[in-house]
Design a protein around this motif. Structure first.
Motif, PDB file in Angstrom:
ATOM      1  N   PRO A  86       0.599  -1.137  -0.033  1.00  0.00           N
ATOM      2  CA  PRO A  86       0.063   0.189   0.069  1.00  0.00           C
ATOM      3  C   PRO A  86       0.822   1.447   0.026  1.00  0.00           C
ATOM      4  O   PRO A  86       0.178   2.564   0.058  1.00  0.00           O
ATOM      5  CB  PRO A  86      -0.659  -0.045   1.162  1.00  0.00           C
ATOM      6  CG  PRO A  86       0.004  -0.882   2.271  1.00  0.00           C
ATOM      7  CD  PRO A  86       0.904  -1.883   1.273  1.00  0.00           C
ATOM      8  N   ALA A  87       2.276   1.121  -0.148  1.00  0.00           N
ATOM      9  CA  ALA A  87       3.094   2.499  -0.075  1.00  0.00           C
ATOM     10  C   ALA A  87       3.140   2.713  -1.654  1.00  0.00           C
ATOM     11  O   ALA A  87       3.414   1.887  -2.408  1.00  0.00           O
ATOM     12  CB  ALA A  87       4.206   2.282   0.398  1.00  0.00           C
ATOM     13  N   TYR A  88       3.210   4.128  -1.916  1.00  0.00           N
ATOM     14  CA  TYR A  88       3.392   4.641  -3.112  1.00  0.00           C
ATOM     15  C   TYR A  88       4.466   5.758  -3.120  1.00  0.00           C
ATOM     16  O   TYR A  88       5.189   6.197  -4.104  1.00  0.00           O
ATOM     17  CB  TYR A  88       2.105   5.201  -3.674  1.00  0.00           C
ATOM     18  CG  TYR A  88       1.012   4.330  -3.833  1.00  0.00           C
ATOM     19  CD1 TYR A  88       1.015   3.185  -4.949  1.00  0.00           C
ATOM     20  CD2 TYR A  88       0.012   4.103  -2.957  1.00  0.00           C
ATOM     21  CE1 TYR A  88       0.040   2.323  -5.075  1.00  0.00           C
ATOM     22  CE2 TYR A  88      -1.031   3.086  -3.006  1.00  0.00           C
ATOM     23  CZ  TYR A  88      -0.748   2.008  -4.188  1.00  0.00           C
ATOM     24  OH  TYR A  88      -1.869   1.357  -4.307  1.00  0.00           O
ATOM     25  N   GLU A  89       4.599   6.231  -2.033  1.00  0.00           N
ATOM     26  CA  GLU A  89       5.900   7.458  -1.918  1.00  0.00           C
ATOM     27  C   GLU A  89       6.898   6.842  -1.332  1.00  0.00           C
ATOM     28  O   GLU A  89       6.982   5.852  -0.312  1.00  0.00           O
ATOM     29  CB  GLU A  89       5.184   8.395  -0.869  1.00  0.00           C
ATOM     30  CG  GLU A  89       3.780   9.149  -1.454  1.00  0.00           C
ATOM     31  CD  GLU A  89       4.242   9.914  -2.732  1.00  0.00           C
ATOM     32  OE1 GLU A  89       5.338  10.710  -2.898  1.00  0.00           O
ATOM     33  OE2 GLU A  89       3.422   9.808  -3.588  1.00  0.00           O
ATOM     34  N   PRO A  90       8.151   7.151  -2.075  1.00  0.00           N
ATOM     35  CA  PRO A  90       9.456   6.649  -1.434  1.00  0.00           C
ATOM     36  C   PRO A  90       9.745   7.247   0.108  1.00  0.00           C
ATOM     37  O   PRO A  90       9.069   8.023   0.425  1.00  0.00           O
ATOM     38  CB  PRO A  90      10.309   7.241  -2.493  1.00  0.00           C
ATOM     39  CG  PRO A  90       9.633   8.546  -3.012  1.00  0.00           C
ATOM     40  CD  PRO A  90       8.373   8.230  -2.815  1.00  0.00           C
ATOM     41  N   VAL A  91      10.730   6.472   0.718  1.00  0.00           N
ATOM     42  CA  VAL A  91      11.099   6.473   1.995  1.00  0.00           C
ATOM     43  C   VAL A  91      12.432   7.561   1.608  1.00  0.00           C
ATOM     44  O   VAL A  91      13.101   7.435   0.889  1.00  0.00           O
ATOM     45  CB  VAL A  91      11.420   5.310   2.691  1.00  0.00           C
ATOM     46  CG1 VAL A  91      12.264   6.093   3.998  1.00  0.00           C
ATOM     47  CG2 VAL A  91      10.397   4.485   3.015  1.00  0.00           C
TER      48      VAL A  91
END
Length: 109
Positions: A86-91
């Protein structure tokens, strides 16, 4: 941006396939440092899907991925890129260096 580097551990305490967490001395940001086949990478220790520590999850040294234990989001430790929902943005990725046998990081935002 700070020029102050934060001590994480010695190089002997961070072997290939291992990770360590430190808190930036200036910002207090948690930073996870990963040893991937002798190369060191530093990411913010926070999943971009939910506010949860990536260091609580599994670091796969074979693929160079860290998986958030909360919902299974995976990130590439080399660049912080989100690899699956569910993650779409980078860390956020941070600089890491070795000086006199010490692993150092800093929040350069």
């Amino acid at each position: 941006m700070s020029d102050i580097w934060t001590f994480v551990c010695t190089t002997a305490e961070l072997l290939p396939g291992e990770m360590k967490v430190a808190f930036d001395d200036i910002t207090g940001t948690p930073i996870a440092v990963f040893n991937l086949d002798g190369m060191l990478y530093a990411l913010e220790d926070q999943c971009t899907h939910e506010d949860f520590e990536l260091s609580a999850g599994h670091f796969d040294a074979g693929s160079g991925e860290v998986e958030c234990v909360l919902h299974g989001a995976k990130f590439d430790v080399r660049d912080g890129k989100a690899l699956c929902a569910p993650a779409y943005e980078p860390v956020a990725k941070f600089p890491v260096k070795v000086e006199n046998g010490q692993v150092l990081v800093r929040d350069d935002r």
